[in-house]
Design a protein around this motif. Structure first.
Motif, short mmCIF file in Angstrom:
data_model
loop_
_atom_site.label_atom_id
_atom_site.label_comp_id
_atom_site.label_asym_id
_atom_site.label_seq_id
_atom_site.Cartn_x
_atom_site.Cartn_y
_atom_site.Cartn_z
N SER A 93 0.84 -1.20 0.00
CA SER A 93 0.00 0.00 0.00
C SER A 93 0.87 1.26 0.00
N MET A 94 2.18 1.06 0.08
CA MET A 94 3.13 2.17 0.09
C MET A 94 3.92 2.17 -1.22
N VAL A 95 4.67 3.22 -1.44
CA VAL A 95 5.53 3.33 -2.62
C VAL A 95 6.82 2.54 -2.36
N ALA A 96 7.21 1.72 -3.32
CA ALA A 96 8.47 0.98 -3.24
C ALA A 96 9.56 1.87 -3.83
N THR A 128 13.43 4.41 -10.08
CA THR A 128 14.75 5.04 -10.21
C THR A 128 15.76 4.06 -10.78
N THR A 129 15.71 2.82 -10.32
CA THR A 129 16.64 1.80 -10.82
C THR A 129 16.49 1.62 -12.32
N HIS A 148 18.88 2.53 -17.70
CA HIS A 148 18.82 2.91 -19.11
C HIS A 148 19.72 4.12 -19.41
N LEU A 149 19.81 5.05 -18.48
CA LEU A 149 20.69 6.21 -18.67
C LEU A 149 22.15 5.79 -18.70
N ASP A 157 23.59 -2.57 -12.29
CA ASP A 157 23.33 -3.72 -13.15
C ASP A 157 22.72 -4.88 -12.36
N GLU A 158 23.30 -5.18 -11.22
CA GLU A 158 22.81 -6.30 -10.42
C GLU A 158 21.44 -6.02 -9.82
N ILE A 159 21.23 -4.82 -9.34
CA ILE A 159 19.91 -4.47 -8.78
C ILE A 159 18.85 -4.56 -9.87
N TYR A 160 19.16 -4.06 -11.05
CA TYR A 160 18.22 -4.12 -12.17
C TYR A 160 17.86 -5.57 -12.49
#
Length: 68
Positions: free
Chosen positions: A16-19, A24-25, A30-31, A43-46
């Motif tokens: 119910s909250m914003v993750a 941003t990831t 992409h940037l 890269d790993e988080i993505y």
């Protein structure tokens, strides 16, 4: 929840909250590709968030990668 193997879409739909960091990831991933910048943590988080890579595998890959 990611660490327990739950897919991102299930996590997001159950919240119910914003993750924070998910959008941003994706943007920074992409940037960094557009600018040809190496960002191994991004890269790993993505891959964990969007490619269903197991978090434990991402940590191993990050910590055992060749140093630059």
């Amino acid at each position: 929840m990611l660490g327990k193997g739950m897919p991102l879409d299930e996590i997001l739909s159950s919240m119910s909250m914003v993750a924070e960091g998910v959008v941003t990831t994706k943007s920074i991933y992409h940037l960094k590709n557009k600018l040809n910048v190496q960002m191994p943590i991004t890269d790993e988080i993505y891959q964990v968030l969007f490619d269903e890579k197991p978090p434990a595998k991402a940590i191993i890959d990050l910590m055992t990668r060749d140093l630059k």
